[in-house]
Design an enzyme around this catalytic site. Structure first.
Site, PDB file in Angstrom:
ATOM      1  N   CYS A  42       0.848  -1.190   0.000  1.00  0.00           N
ATOM      2  CA  CYS A  42       0.000   0.000   0.000  1.00  0.00           C
ATOM      3  C   CYS A  42       0.889   1.247   0.000  1.00  0.00           C
ATOM      4  CB  CYS A  42      -0.912   0.006   1.217  1.00  0.00           C
ATOM      5  SG  CYS A  42      -2.061   1.414   1.236  1.00  0.00           S
ATOM      6  N   ASP A  44       0.437   3.778   1.649  1.00  0.00           N
ATOM      7  CA  ASP A  44       0.403   4.360   2.998  1.00  0.00           C
ATOM      8  C   ASP A  44       1.816   4.616   3.532  1.00  0.00           C
ATOM      9  OD1 ASP A  44       0.185   4.595   5.932  1.00  0.00           O
ATOM     10  OD2 ASP A  44      -1.912   4.041   5.608  1.00  0.00           O
ATOM     11  N   HIS A  98      -2.341  -3.927   4.993  1.00  0.00           N
ATOM     12  CA  HIS A  98      -2.157  -3.546   6.398  1.00  0.00           C
ATOM     13  C   HIS A  98      -3.507  -3.255   7.040  1.00  0.00           C
ATOM     14  CE1 HIS A  98      -2.727   0.906   5.854  1.00  0.00           C
ATOM     15  NE2 HIS A  98      -2.480   0.559   4.607  1.00  0.00           N
TER      16      HIS A  98
HETATM   17 CO    CO Z   1      -3.468   1.220   2.974  1.00  0.00          CO
END
Ligand code: CO
Length: 211
Positions: A42, A44, A98
């Site tokens: 991801c 993120d 996650h």
């Molecule tokens: Co994410």
């Protein structure tokens, strides 16, 4: 100092420190790239592939997007996959999601995120629909969210196995194995949730027989 200037400053410090510790580091890396792993994670900012796995530059080939998706029409993902599998000959592909993933959470909502994000999140809504019975039966909202994160990783692993890139490598080189992991933002630990060893049979509908 502006915030972005801090990054450039840090970079100088880092290069200096690495050089002092290992004077051949950059020279070595400049000439060869032989990572054993392809990481699909991801975007993120809290899930940095190398930091959480204790790996160094040169060890992991990385692709990241919102919610670590493997979308079969995504030219970016497919190019990374083809290069990593066919040229770098990675032995393992890791799809790492996650818990607390904003992309997955938003896909569970009915909010209009405007055209492009709606299009992307739609792929996660499909995962929910394929597992609707199991997910709807989970009454605790956080537990349901966590489970969708896991199932999403599982589906993306299977999407990889449906590509001719992976099937060709499985047939001719008996690699790579594909791993589905989920990282915990709260404890920093990675939980393996799914795995497809090279050569695993898939739905015949998606199998190519003339690779
Ligand atoms: Co994410």
């Amino acid at each position: 100092m502006k915030t972005y200037e801090k990054l450039l400053h840090n970079n100088k410090e880092w290069a200096k420190a690495v050089n002092e510790e290992d004077p051949e580091f950059f020279d070595r890396l400049a000439h060869i790239q032989t990572p054993e792993f392809l990481w699909i994670g991801c975007s993120d900012s809290r899930v940095p592939a190398d930091r959480i796995t204790g790996t160094q530059p040169g060890e992991i080939f990385v692709h990241r997007n919102i919610a670590n998706m493997v979308v079969h029409t995504d030219v970016n993902l497919l190019s990374v996959l083809d290069f990593a599998v066919s040229y770098l000959k990675v032995k393992h592909i890791i799809v790492c999601g996650h818990y607390g993933c904003g992309g997955v959470k938003e896909a569970m909502s009915n909010h209009d995120h405007r055209y492009v994000l709606n299009m992307w999140l739609r792929n996660i809504k499909d995962v929910y629909r394929w597992h609707r019975d199991e997910l709807d039966a989970i009454t605790d909202e956080t537990a349901r969210f966590d489970r969708l994160v896991e199932l999403n990783v599982e589906e993306q692993v299977m999407h990889l196995a449906k590509t001719s890139v992976v099937q060709r490598a499985w047939k001719h080189e008996q690699q790579p194995d594909i791993h589905g992991w989920v990282y915990g933002l709260k404890d920093g630990l990675i939980k393996p949730v799914f795995e497809m060893k090279a050569g695993t049979r898939i739905d015949p509908l998606y199998e190519y027989d003339d690779l």
